[in-house]
Each structure stands twice: as structure tokens, then as C-alpha cells.
Design a protein around this motif. Sequence first.
Motif, short mmCIF file in Angstrom:
data_model
loop_
_atom_site.label_atom_id
_atom_site.label_comp_id
_atom_site.label_asym_id
_atom_site.label_seq_id
_atom_site.Cartn_x
_atom_site.Cartn_y
_atom_site.Cartn_z
N ASN A 118 0.90 -1.13 0.10
CA ASN A 118 0.13 -0.16 0.17
C ASN A 118 0.88 1.19 0.01
OD1 ASN A 118 -2.96 -0.88 0.11
ND2 ASN A 118 -2.30 -1.98 1.58
N LEU A 119 2.09 1.23 0.45
CA LEU A 119 3.00 2.27 0.52
C LEU A 119 3.29 2.65 -0.90
CD1 LEU A 119 5.46 2.01 3.41
CD2 LEU A 119 3.69 3.78 3.13
N ASN A 120 3.47 1.72 -1.58
CA ASN A 120 3.79 1.76 -3.02
C ASN A 120 2.62 2.16 -3.89
OD1 ASN A 120 6.83 1.16 -2.99
ND2 ASN A 120 6.21 -1.03 -2.70
N SER A 121 1.44 2.57 -3.27
CA SER A 121 0.25 2.99 -4.38
C SER A 121 0.39 4.72 -4.22
CB SER A 121 -0.91 2.54 -3.43
OG SER A 121 -1.95 3.12 -4.16
N GLN A 122 -0.23 5.15 -5.54
CA GLN A 122 -0.16 6.52 -5.58
C GLN A 122 -2.01 6.85 -5.11
OE1 GLN A 122 2.07 8.35 -6.74
NE2 GLN A 122 3.26 6.29 -6.74
N LEU A 127 -2.31 4.76 0.72
CA LEU A 127 -1.26 5.45 1.77
C LEU A 127 -1.84 5.77 3.15
CD1 LEU A 127 0.13 7.97 -0.87
CD2 LEU A 127 1.47 6.06 -0.16
N TYR A 128 -2.84 6.24 3.26
CA TYR A 128 -3.53 6.36 4.52
C TYR A 128 -3.42 5.02 5.42
CZ TYR A 128 -6.58 7.33 8.69
OH TYR A 128 -7.18 7.65 9.91
N GLY A 129 -3.95 4.18 4.84
CA GLY A 129 -3.97 2.96 5.62
C GLY A 129 -2.73 2.38 5.87
N ALA A 130 -1.83 2.52 4.87
CA ALA A 130 -0.43 2.03 5.38
C ALA A 130 0.21 2.68 6.41
CB ALA A 130 0.48 1.93 4.06
N LEU A 131 -0.02 3.98 6.43
CA LEU A 131 0.73 4.95 7.35
C LEU A 131 0.22 4.83 8.58
CD1 LEU A 131 1.28 8.16 5.18
CD2 LEU A 131 3.20 6.74 6.18
N TYR A 132 -1.31 4.63 8.61
CA TYR A 132 -2.04 4.45 10.15
C TYR A 132 -1.35 3.17 10.62
CZ TYR A 132 -5.68 4.31 13.10
OH TYR A 132 -6.64 4.13 14.29
N PRO A 161 12.48 2.82 2.80
CA PRO A 161 13.09 3.42 1.37
C PRO A 161 11.91 3.69 0.61
CG PRO A 161 14.05 1.38 2.26
CD PRO A 161 13.12 1.59 3.22
N PRO A 162 10.53 3.18 0.73
CA PRO A 162 9.44 3.70 -0.23
C PRO A 162 8.75 4.91 0.30
CG PRO A 162 8.88 1.52 0.95
CD PRO A 162 10.38 1.73 1.14
N LEU A 163 9.09 5.11 1.79
CA LEU A 163 8.73 6.39 2.34
C LEU A 163 9.39 7.63 1.84
CD1 LEU A 163 7.79 5.32 6.08
CD2 LEU A 163 6.35 6.34 4.37
N MET A 166 8.50 8.32 -1.70
CA MET A 166 7.32 9.12 -1.77
C MET A 166 7.64 10.41 -1.24
SD MET A 166 3.91 8.10 0.23
CE MET A 166 4.66 8.25 1.74
N PHE A 167 8.30 10.63 -0.23
CA PHE A 167 8.51 12.29 0.19
C PHE A 167 9.37 12.98 -0.77
CE2 PHE A 167 7.90 10.28 4.70
CZ PHE A 167 6.54 10.76 4.79
N GLN A 168 10.44 12.41 -1.60
CA GLN A 168 11.14 12.95 -2.34
C GLN A 168 10.32 13.50 -3.74
OE1 GLN A 168 14.27 10.25 -2.85
NE2 GLN A 168 15.79 11.04 -1.58
#
Length: 170
Positions: A118-122, A127-132, A161-163, A166-168
Amino acid sequence: ANPAERKAGEENLKQASSSNGHLVALLQVIVAPQLELPIRQAASIHFKQLLSKGWEPKEGDLLRFSPEDKKMVRDNLLESIIQSPPLIRSQLGECLKSVIYNDYPQQWPSLLPLICQNLNSQEQPRLYGALYALRLVSNKYEFKDEEERAPLLEMIQTTFPPLLQMFQHL
């Protein structure tokens, strides 16, 4: 409503709550977009109450949920949070916390790959679910000793690494 009918309905719900498949059926009601939101919300509240009372039986209590039902909930809980509106998501978030605190990582090794996927999703809900879920796992280990934090270290090494990527791109 008739108090006798209500009491009978509550008793039926209480009896059904310990039957195999009840948790799974509730989760299906919760995520069914064709059902009205108040019905889904009531199901999510009942689901949360059942999980908080009986996900992990207390000393001397009987096993409340079958291993198959628990596996089905673990396999679908994060996706249910992703697919649900905020009103329901908050109830399911409490459920996710209970399951993570009791089952991760021993009984739920697939959580980390789910988070990474889910982190690799756009898509924002993914993304919310993964971060939660990531936040709940980190909270579980926040005050643990160094040697008890190994699952958190693995999660950091896998998800950062995926985070970072994403932030970059923000």
C-alpha cells in the motif's frame, strides 16, 4: 420499538457473536457500499466491541473466535480500513490496533508486506491505511526494551525506503 422485541434481538446477537463466521459476516456488512451508512456503522461498533472483549481470551476463558475467522479478519482488516468512509474507518482503526497488539508479528507476518504494497500505491486511501498501520506498529514497540523491538527494526528497514522515495516526490 417494543422492549421485548429489542431484548430478544439483543439476545440473538449475543448468541450469534460467538458462532463461527460471525466476525467475517460483520466485516462484510461493514464494507458493503450498497448498505446504508448507519447500518454499516452499527456493524462496525459491534465488531469493535467483540474484538476488544474477545480477540485474545483472558486466562481461563474459552476461545471466542476460531483461528479461521481470526485469519480472515487479519487478511481483510487493512483493506477494509482503506475502503471505508472516515466514520467507519475510526472504528476499524481501533480493531486494527487490537489485532496488531495481540498478533503482530507472530500470527500476522503478512502485515508488513501489506503495508509495503500500500505504501507503493499512488492512491491516498491506500497510503493512509499503510501509514496508519505503520503508526500503530510503532506505538506497540515505543516503550519496549531494545531486544523486544526487533519487529520494529525490520519494519523500519522495509518501509523507510519507499517512504523516502514518496517524500522526495512531494
